[in-house]
Write a protein that holds these residues in place. Structure first.
Motif, PDB file in Angstrom:
ATOM      1  N   UNK A   1       0.938  -1.892  -5.002  1.00  0.00           N
ATOM      2  CA  UNK A   1       2.325  -1.879  -5.466  1.00  0.00           C
ATOM      3  C   UNK A   1       2.855  -3.296  -5.643  1.00  0.00           C
ATOM      4  N   UNK A   2       3.841  -3.393  -6.531  1.00  0.00           N
ATOM      5  CA  UNK A   2       4.461  -4.687  -6.813  1.00  0.00           C
ATOM      6  C   UNK A   2       5.116  -5.205  -5.540  1.00  0.00           C
TER       7      UNK A   2
ATOM      8  N   UNK B   1      -6.731   2.365  -1.111  1.00  0.00           N
ATOM      9  CA  UNK B   1      -7.918   3.030  -1.663  1.00  0.00           C
ATOM     10  C   UNK B   1      -7.555   4.509  -1.698  1.00  0.00           C
ATOM     11  N   UNK B   2      -7.223   5.025  -2.882  1.00  0.00           N
ATOM     12  CA  UNK B   2      -6.644   6.375  -2.929  1.00  0.00           C
ATOM     13  C   UNK B   2      -7.690   7.463  -3.152  1.00  0.00           C
TER      14      UNK B   2
ATOM     15  N   UNK C   1       0.781  -1.255   0.000  1.00  0.00           N
ATOM     16  CA  UNK C   1       0.000   0.000   0.000  1.00  0.00           C
ATOM     17  C   UNK C   1       0.802   1.288   0.000  1.00  0.00           C
ATOM     18  N   UNK C   2       2.113   1.248   0.272  1.00  0.00           N
ATOM     19  CA  UNK C   2       2.836   2.530   0.313  1.00  0.00           C
ATOM     20  C   UNK C   2       4.053   2.548  -0.627  1.00  0.00           C
ATOM     21  N   UNK C   3       3.994   1.698  -1.655  1.00  0.00           N
ATOM     22  CA  UNK C   3       4.989   1.746  -2.745  1.00  0.00           C
ATOM     23  C   UNK C   3       6.436   1.574  -2.281  1.00  0.00           C
TER      24      UNK C   3
ATOM     25  N   UNK D   1       6.570   1.411  -9.555  1.00  0.00           N
ATOM     26  CA  UNK D   1       6.502   0.065  -8.966  1.00  0.00           C
ATOM     27  C   UNK D   1       5.090  -0.251  -8.472  1.00  0.00           C
ATOM     28  N   UNK D   2       4.103   0.470  -9.014  1.00  0.00           N
ATOM     29  CA  UNK D   2       2.715   0.225  -8.594  1.00  0.00           C
ATOM     30  C   UNK D   2       1.796   0.314  -9.799  1.00  0.00           C
TER      31      UNK D   2
END
Ligand code: PMP
Length: 370
Positions: free
Chosen positions: A348-349, A338-339, A31-33, A312-313
Motif C-alpha cells: 500500500x501507498x 504476500x496475499x 501491508x494492511x492498506x 491506496x494499494x
C-alpha cells in the motif's frame, strides 16, 4: 491454530484459518492498506476535548441507535454525492454503523446468511468475505475474476443466475487487486438473484472521481447495501468505525442481530468529531494517490506487472518468489503483503518517505538478484 479439536468446537470450524495479516513492529508498514498519515494535531485536540465531555457519563449505556453519528454520516455522504454530481436522498434510517466495516458485513451476513444459505463472491477479493460468511454457518461459493481481475456484467449475471445465492459480495475498488466495477456489473448481480447484494466500497474515496458509487443505485433496490469505512481514506483504522447505506427495512433488520449498545459512547463521539473534520482527515488522499501512482510506475520500470488500481494499494506480479521478496523487504524494515496469489504481492501507498524507502529497497533487491 492449536489443537482445537480437543474442544467441543463446531465441526465446520475445524481446519479453518483465522484472518492472518502479520502484525509486526517494523519501521515501514505497507501491508494492511491503512492511511499512512497520522491524525492531524487539530483533530487530535478536538477529539480529546469531545471525549472529555463524555467521560463522566460513561456510567450510562451509549445511544443504542447512534442518532448523532447517523446524522453526521448523512452529512458526510450528502457532500460526497453532491460533489460527484449525483445527489442521493439519504435519511438517517438508511444508515447503519458498527465497529469497522468488518462488523457491518458480519451484521448483514448474520441477518441474511446463516446455515443452509449461500454467499457468492468473485475472487481474488477481500479474505474476510468468506470468513464472515462461513462464520455464520452459511456456505461460501466463489467464481473467478477475468485474467486481468476485471468483471463483466455478462459474467456476473451468468454466475449469479447459476448459483442463485442469498448474498452476493462485490468489492469496488477490489482488495487486493485495486480493480473497480462499473454500475452495470452491480445491476447485473441485482437483477439476476433474489438475494442481498453487498457492495463493499471500503476504498471508495481513493477512486477516480468519475466512478460513481453504488449508493446512486439504491433507489428502488431494497436488497442492495453499500458498505464503507473510516479505516482507510479517513485515517481512522484504530477507531473502528464502518457504516452501511441501504433501504430502511434492510437497516432495520440488522438491529435483530447486533448486540445491544454495540457502539461505545467513546466510539460514537470520536467518529462524530472525525466527521466534523472530514476535510482535514481526508487531506492526504491525493498524496496517497500520488504515492500509489509512483509505486505503480516504478514497479513497472523494474519489470513487474502492475495491475491498475483505484485504491491506496498496488497489486504487482511477475515475482519469481513472493515469499522470498516479502522476507527480503522485511529484512530491510519494510512490511508488504504476500496475499497468496501465485507470483504476486500487494503493497500500500505510504507517506512520501515510506514510499521512497520501499522503492529504494525493492530496486536494490532487483539489482542484487535480478
Ligand atoms: N472491506 C475491505 C475490502 C477491506 O479491505 C477491509 C480492510 N482491510 C475491510 C472491508 C474492513 O475494514 P474495517 O473493518 O477496518 O472497516
Amino acid at each position: 491454530m492449536g489443537n482445537i479439536e480437543s474442544l467441543p468446537v463446531r465441526a465446520d470450524l475445524v481446519g479453518r484459518e483465522p484472518y492472518g495479516a502479520p502484525h509486526l513492529d517494523v519501521p515501514v508498514q505497507l501491508n494492511v492498506n491503512e492511511n499512512a498519515y497520522p491524525i492531524p494535531d487539530v483533530v487530535v485536540a478536538a477529539m480529546r476535548a469531545a471525549v472529555d465531555t463524555h467521560l463522566s457519563g460513561l456510567n450510562r449505556y451509549p445511544d443504542r441507535e447512534f442518532t448523532a453519528l447517523r446524522e453526521h454520516l448523512v452529512g458526510y455522504l450528502d457532500g460526497v454525492n453532491e460533489r460527484a454530481g449525483t445527489p442521493v436522498d439519504l435519511p438517517p434510517e438508511m444508515i447503519w454503523a458498527a465497529n469497522g466495516s468488518n462488523e457491518v458485513l458480519s451484521h448483514i451476513v448474520q441477518a441474511f446468511g446463516g446455515p443452509g444459505r449461500t454467499a457468492l463472491g468473485f475472487t481474488p477479493s477481500y479474505s474476510m468475505h468468506p470468513l464472515i460468511t462461513t462464520g455464520t454457518g452459511a456456505e461460501w461459493v466463489h467464481a473467478d475474476r477475468d485474467d486481468d481481475f476485471g468483471l463483466t456484467a455478462e459474467a456476473v449475471a451468468a454466475e449469479v443466475a447459476r448459483v442463485d445465492p442469498d448474498i452476493v459480495f462485490l468489492c469496488t475498488p477490489n482488495n487486493p487487486t485495486g480493480t473497480s466495477l462499473g454500475l452495470d456489473v452491480i445491476e447485473a448481480a441485482y437483477d439476476n438473484c433474489s438475494g442481498i447484494v453487498i457492495v463493499d466500497e471500503a476504498y471508495a474515496e481513493f477512486s477516480r472521481p468519475a466512478l460513481p458509487s453504488a449508493m446512486t443505485l439504491l433507489e428502488g433496490r431494497p436488497r442492495l447495501v453499500v458498505s464503507r469505512t473510516m479505516s482507510k481514506a479517513f485515517a481512522c483504522a484504530g477507531l473502528r468505525l464502518g457504516y452501511a447505506i441501504a433501504a430502511p427495512e434492510l437497516i432495520d433488520t440488522l438491529r435483530l442481530v447486533r448486540l445491544p449498545y454495540h457502539l461505545s459512547d467513546v466510539t460514537q463521539v470520536l467518529a462524530c468529531t472525525a466527521l466534523d473534520h472530514a476535510d482535514l482527515l481526508l487531506g492526504n488522499v491525493d498524496r496517497l494517490i500520488d504515492s500509489r501512482n509512483a509505486i505503480a510506475a516504478h514497479l513497472a520500470e523494474l519489470g513487474f506487472t502492475v495491475h491498475p488500481s483505484d485504491s491506496n494499494f498496488v497489486l504487482f506480479g511477475n515475482i519469481a518468489n513472493p515469499a522470498e521478496l516479502w522476507q527480503k523487504l522485511l529484512d530491510r524494515g519494510i512490511l508488504i503483503r504476500d496475499i497468496g496469489i501465485a507470483h504476486h504481492a500487494r503493497v500500500n501507498a505510504g507517506t512520501e518517505a515510506e514510499t521512497t524507502a520501499f522503492l529504494t529497497a525493492i530496486s536494490d533487491i532487483v539489482d542484487t538478484d535480478p
